[in-house]
Design an enzyme around this catalytic site. Structure first.
Site, mmCIF file in Angstrom:
data_model
loop_
_atom_site.group_PDB
_atom_site.id
_atom_site.type_symbol
_atom_site.label_atom_id
_atom_site.label_comp_id
_atom_site.label_asym_id
_atom_site.label_seq_id
_atom_site.Cartn_x
_atom_site.Cartn_y
_atom_site.Cartn_z
ATOM 1 N N HIS A 241 -7.238 -6.308 11.116
ATOM 2 C CA HIS A 241 -7.983 -6.067 9.878
ATOM 3 C C HIS A 241 -9.230 -5.209 10.064
ATOM 4 O O HIS A 241 -9.761 -4.702 9.079
ATOM 5 C CB HIS A 241 -8.404 -7.400 9.248
ATOM 6 N N GLU B 92 0.807 -1.217 0.000
ATOM 7 C CA GLU B 92 0.000 0.000 0.000
ATOM 8 C C GLU B 92 0.840 1.267 0.000
ATOM 9 O O GLU B 92 0.452 2.279 -0.587
ATOM 10 C CB GLU B 92 -0.955 -0.007 1.206
ATOM 11 N N PHE C 29 -2.545 2.310 7.133
ATOM 12 C CA PHE C 29 -1.584 2.784 8.130
ATOM 13 C C PHE C 29 -0.140 2.621 7.638
ATOM 14 O O PHE C 29 0.743 3.344 8.071
ATOM 15 C CB PHE C 29 -1.782 2.044 9.452
#
Length: 324
Positions: free
Chosen positions: A117, A48, A76
């Protein structure tokens, strides 16, 4: 509301109307690849930080990118390109550059995937200057806010509950009449009523609508307000909706400490929209999400919690003096 999910329609319409719109995701969407090509529908590894970093670079040279990161928990790992780059370029360049970037991520809702999650992050993300944070509470709201995000000139994070995409999504409470684009920073009235107000965001909008039905059995007509966006937060608009409408219950799945709704509650009291002893906040517990449904359930607000809180607020404020 049946057939194709309104969010899927919103994405297809945006890709059709905007040839410079690209999409990064970690899963293959063969139908979209067939329609728009592999150079616009880019499948990437689970990285990500790199996805958001590349999207920022593309946005700075005139492209627009929709990044689907699956779980907001994975965002994050990409906070550096989001916080230090995407949200700063308009400010640092005195408006010469903007970053039209949209990030979608799933939050929490009936999946029981555990602490790494399942997250709610709208309060935390709303404290980042320059970032719009949309938190839809229904399928049509998700499509409407995403449509606006895909045409917005600055970075937007859309936090979506998995509940919006379950096989029976069409049976969810749906306060929005259509999937038309929704403005940022404008709260909506999800249900009209004159005895008290329930204010929700994300998952708790449907929760408030269900509690309103329960409270109707007690003879109370509830107004339900959907905040829709955490940043910008419609403080004054919400105050206008709740003013003169009796007690107010603010409902969120995030913990109360430093929360968005604690800030909103302070504003409602300061502007005189509600009296302090007619305001209550129902929040989630400050505990990582357990996998076990039996352990998770008591950590989140329930219809029973909201109903009991609302009934307590509507009791007579002062006992009637007994005759001598």
């Amino acid at each position: 509301m049946t057939g194709r999910h309104p969010v899927g329609t919103a994405v297809r319409e945006a890709l059709t109307e905007q040839p410079d719109l690209h999409m990064f995701c970690t899963y293959q969407q063969d139908d979209l690849v067939g329609l728009f090509g592999a150079d616009r529908m880019v499948r990437l590894p689970i990285a990500e930080n790199a996805m958001v970093g590349m999207a920022v670079g593309m946005a700075l040279v005139g492209r627009r990118v929709l990044v689907s990161i699956a779980r907001v928990a994975f965002l994050f790992t990409a906070l550096d390109p989001l916080v230090n780059q995407a949200t700063k370029w308009r400010y640092m360049s005195d408006g010469q550059f903007s970053v039209p970037l949209v990030i979608r991520g799933l939050t929490r809702g009936d999946e029981h995937l555990g602490a790494q999650h399942e997250h709610h992050a709208h309060s935390m993300l709303s404290q980042i200057p320059g970032l719009v944070v949309a938190v839809p509470g229904s399928p049509n709201s998700a499509a409407g806010l995403l449509s606006t995000a895909l045409r917005h000139p600055d970075p937007v994070v859309v936090l979506e509950s998995p509940r919006l995409y379950t096989p029976d999504w069409a049976r969810l409470p749906e306060p929005e009449p259509t999937a038309a684009p929704l403005p940022f920073g404008v709260a909506g009235r999800a249900l009209a009523g004159g005895d008290l107000t329930l204010v929700g965001i994300g998952n708790t909008v449907a929760l408030c609508l269900r509690a309103a039905r329960r409270l109707a059995d007690h003879g109370l007509r509830c107004q339900v307000v959907d905040l829709r966006t955490a940043a910008p937060l419609d403080r004054d608009g919400t105050a206008g909706l709740v003013a003169g409408n009796g007690p107010v219950v603010l409902v969120d799945e995030e913990p109360r400490t430093a929360s968005l709704l604690a800030d909103l509650g302070l504003h409602l009291v300061q502007v005189g929209a509600v009296e302090p002893d007619r305001l209550a906040v129902v929040c989630g517990a400050p505990v990582p999400a357990p996998v076990s449904p039996a352990l998770l359930a008591p950590l989140l607000p329930t219809v029973d919690d909201v109903t009991a809180t609302a009934l307590a607020l509507t009791r007579p404020r002062y006992a009637t003096p007994r005759p001598d």
